[in-house]
Scaffold this motif. Structure first.
Motif, PDB file in Angstrom:
ATOM      1  N   UNK A 242       0.838  -1.200   0.000  1.00  0.00           N
ATOM      2  CA  UNK A 242       0.000   0.000   0.000  1.00  0.00           C
ATOM      3  C   UNK A 242       0.874   1.251   0.000  1.00  0.00           C
ATOM      4  N   UNK A 243       1.540   1.451  -1.111  1.00  0.00           N
ATOM      5  CA  UNK A 243       2.434   2.597  -1.283  1.00  0.00           C
ATOM      6  C   UNK A 243       1.991   3.423  -2.488  1.00  0.00           C
ATOM      7  N   UNK A 244       2.159   4.725  -2.393  1.00  0.00           N
ATOM      8  CA  UNK A 244       1.837   5.625  -3.500  1.00  0.00           C
ATOM      9  C   UNK A 244       3.072   6.455  -3.821  1.00  0.00           C
ATOM     10  N   UNK A 245       3.768   6.175  -4.927  1.00  0.00           N
ATOM     11  CA  UNK A 245       4.960   6.961  -5.282  1.00  0.00           C
ATOM     12  C   UNK A 245       4.621   8.435  -5.458  1.00  0.00           C
ATOM     13  N   UNK A 246       5.510   9.292  -4.955  1.00  0.00           N
ATOM     14  CA  UNK A 246       5.340  10.732  -5.098  1.00  0.00           C
ATOM     15  C   UNK A 246       6.472  11.362  -5.896  1.00  0.00           C
ATOM     16  N   UNK A 247       7.673  10.851  -5.720  1.00  0.00           N
ATOM     17  CA  UNK A 247       8.832  11.445  -6.373  1.00  0.00           C
ATOM     18  C   UNK A 247       9.861  10.375  -6.648  1.00  0.00           C
ATOM     19  N   UNK A 295      -2.986   1.772  -7.311  1.00  0.00           N
ATOM     20  CA  UNK A 295      -1.723   1.133  -7.669  1.00  0.00           C
ATOM     21  C   UNK A 295      -1.178   1.520  -9.027  1.00  0.00           C
ATOM     22  N   UNK A 296      -1.805   2.482  -9.716  1.00  0.00           N
ATOM     23  CA  UNK A 296      -1.357   2.853 -11.060  1.00  0.00           C
ATOM     24  C   UNK A 296       0.052   3.445 -11.022  1.00  0.00           C
ATOM     25  N   UNK A 297       0.271   4.410 -10.133  1.00  0.00           N
ATOM     26  CA  UNK A 297       1.593   5.042 -10.047  1.00  0.00           C
ATOM     27  C   UNK A 297       2.644   4.024  -9.621  1.00  0.00           C
ATOM     28  N   UNK A 298       2.292   3.143  -8.695  1.00  0.00           N
ATOM     29  CA  UNK A 298       3.242   2.135  -8.216  1.00  0.00           C
ATOM     30  C   UNK A 298       3.627   1.188  -9.348  1.00  0.00           C
ATOM     31  N   UNK A 299       2.650   0.761 -10.151  1.00  0.00           N
ATOM     32  CA  UNK A 299       2.948  -0.140 -11.268  1.00  0.00           C
ATOM     33  C   UNK A 299       3.836   0.546 -12.295  1.00  0.00           C
ATOM     34  N   UNK A 300       3.551   1.840 -12.562  1.00  0.00           N
ATOM     35  CA  UNK A 300       4.370   2.591 -13.504  1.00  0.00           C
ATOM     36  C   UNK A 300       5.795   2.718 -12.989  1.00  0.00           C
ATOM     37  N   UNK A 301       5.935   3.040 -11.694  1.00  0.00           N
ATOM     38  CA  UNK A 301       7.272   3.183 -11.133  1.00  0.00           C
ATOM     39  C   UNK A 301       8.052   1.873 -11.183  1.00  0.00           C
ATOM     40  N   UNK A 302       7.371   0.761 -10.953  1.00  0.00           N
ATOM     41  CA  UNK A 302       8.054  -0.536 -11.019  1.00  0.00           C
ATOM     42  C   UNK A 302       8.574  -0.804 -12.425  1.00  0.00           C
ATOM     43  N   UNK A 303       7.814  -0.389 -13.439  1.00  0.00           N
ATOM     44  CA  UNK A 303       8.288  -0.550 -14.823  1.00  0.00           C
ATOM     45  C   UNK A 303       9.500   0.335 -15.082  1.00  0.00           C
ATOM     46  N   UNK A 304       9.477   1.556 -14.537  1.00  0.00           N
ATOM     47  CA  UNK A 304      10.614   2.462 -14.723  1.00  0.00           C
ATOM     48  C   UNK A 304      11.865   1.911 -14.037  1.00  0.00           C
ATOM     49  N   UNK A 305      11.706   1.479 -12.787  1.00  0.00           N
ATOM     50  CA  UNK A 305      12.842   0.937 -12.064  1.00  0.00           C
ATOM     51  C   UNK A 305      13.317  -0.372 -12.676  1.00  0.00           C
ATOM     52  N   UNK A 306      12.375  -1.163 -13.197  1.00  0.00           N
ATOM     53  CA  UNK A 306      12.745  -2.394 -13.865  1.00  0.00           C
ATOM     54  C   UNK A 306      13.600  -2.123 -15.097  1.00  0.00           C
ATOM     55  N   UNK A 307      13.234  -1.091 -15.854  1.00  0.00           N
ATOM     56  CA  UNK A 307      14.021  -0.721 -17.031  1.00  0.00           C
ATOM     57  C   UNK A 307      15.395  -0.187 -16.625  1.00  0.00           C
TER      58      UNK A 307
END
Length: 308
Positions: A242-247, A295-307
């Motif tokens: 249950x996390x929401x990326x901010x920056x 979870x939209x921002x979290x999923x997007x961030x995981x894709x960015x960090x994965x790349x």
């Protein structure tokens, strides 16, 4: 969870923290397994671990497991499948309708920097500078909880060096706690931190001071996330998702390999280059600072960090 057998280290505490005994038990289990099993912390199904313990487990890549209704071990960091987790998820979804949480959520900050390996390397300055930019001052440190050793980069460096190639110490200050980690990499030594704070100034964590500090230190990464699943400075089973990326700030080495297509995700996030080439950092800001977005921002961030 894995084809390699788990070697569980159980703790009966309802709110476990990284005591000297627990850290010793984890180390002894690792030595006894000698690579023939994965050491894991096993807690009660309704346990809530201290954030320093949680951050330690992640840095050391030690799984946290609980016994499921079928008797099998399941990952306590993932969303639980029982009714309690369902209710927690529904409650956080309701935050969107309410506009903001009734109680100010916790904030997790993390970051890393690559140091050149040298005999006079002093660790901790990057961590304290980044935390200071967010209004947090390290006061205590140590290998186990409770922390009582005053913050001292020289003592910290000696302790981390002793545990190399992977050193993990805990740190705390007024309203925050977590870990600082050092490990060898091919190009040098990486210093990283992962802390949770109850500071109420959520929006201040993405202010120019934090961004400028990340660029000035040539950070590999720096991030801030709301942790709406936390309770005080602890996290329950199934609540860490249950996390929401901010920056998110990515340093030059990571910025160059993140596909531009990921910056076009329809999440309302914005991307900005900071500094000057070839030392440009990429700052990514996410919307809805006080709401759960499903979870939209979290999923997007995981894709960015994965790349990256």
């Amino acid at each position: 969870m894995s084809s390699i057998p788990l070697v569980p280290v159980p703790t009966p505490a309802g709110r476990p923290w990284l005591s000297r005994t627990l850290r010793g038990d984890l180390q002894q289990a690792a030595a006894a397994s000698a690579g023939n099993g994965i050491v894991a912390l096993q807690t009660q199904a309704d346990a809530a671990v201290s954030y320093p313990l949680l951050a330690f487990l992640k840095a050391a890549r030690i799984p946290w497991v609980v016994e499921g209704s079928d008797g099998e071990a399941r990952d306590a960091l993932m969303a639980a499948e029982d009714s309690a987790a369902t209710e927690a998820f529904a409650a956080t979804e309701a935050l969107t309708a309410a506009g903001a949480p009734e109680v100010s959520p916790a904030v997790v900050m993390y970051g890393s920097v690559l140091h050149a390996a040298s005999g006079d390397l002093m660790l901790g300055a990057f961590t304290s500078a980044m935390l200071a930019a967010a209004g947090c001052t390290p006061e205590y440190m140590g290998p186990v909880e409770p922390l009582h050793e005053p913050w001292d980069p020289a003592v910290l460096t000696a302790g981390l060096r002793e545990d190399m190639p992977l050193g993990i110490w805990l740190l705390s200050g007024q309203g925050f706690a977590g870990v600082v980690t050092a490990y060898r990499a091919e190009a040098g030594v990486v210093e990283a931190f992962d802390v949770m704070t109850m500071a109420p100034g959520i929006d201040a964590l993405a202010d120019p001071a934090a961004l400028e500090a990340a660029v000035r230190a040539n950070a590999q990464e720096f991030g801030a996330e709301l942790h709406v699943g936390a309770s005080g400075l602890s996290v329950g089973v199934g609540q860490d998702f249950l996390r929401v990326p901010q920056l998110l700030v990515l340093g030059p080495s990571l910025r160059r390999i993140v596909p531009e297509s990921l910056m076009e995700e329809p999440t309302g996030m914005t991307a900005q280059d900071l500094g000057y080439a070839p030392f440009q950092h990429l700052a990514i800001r996410y919307p809805a600072a006080s709401t759960w977005d499903g979870g939209i921002a979290r999923a997007t961030q995981q894709r960015i960090l994965g790349a990256a």
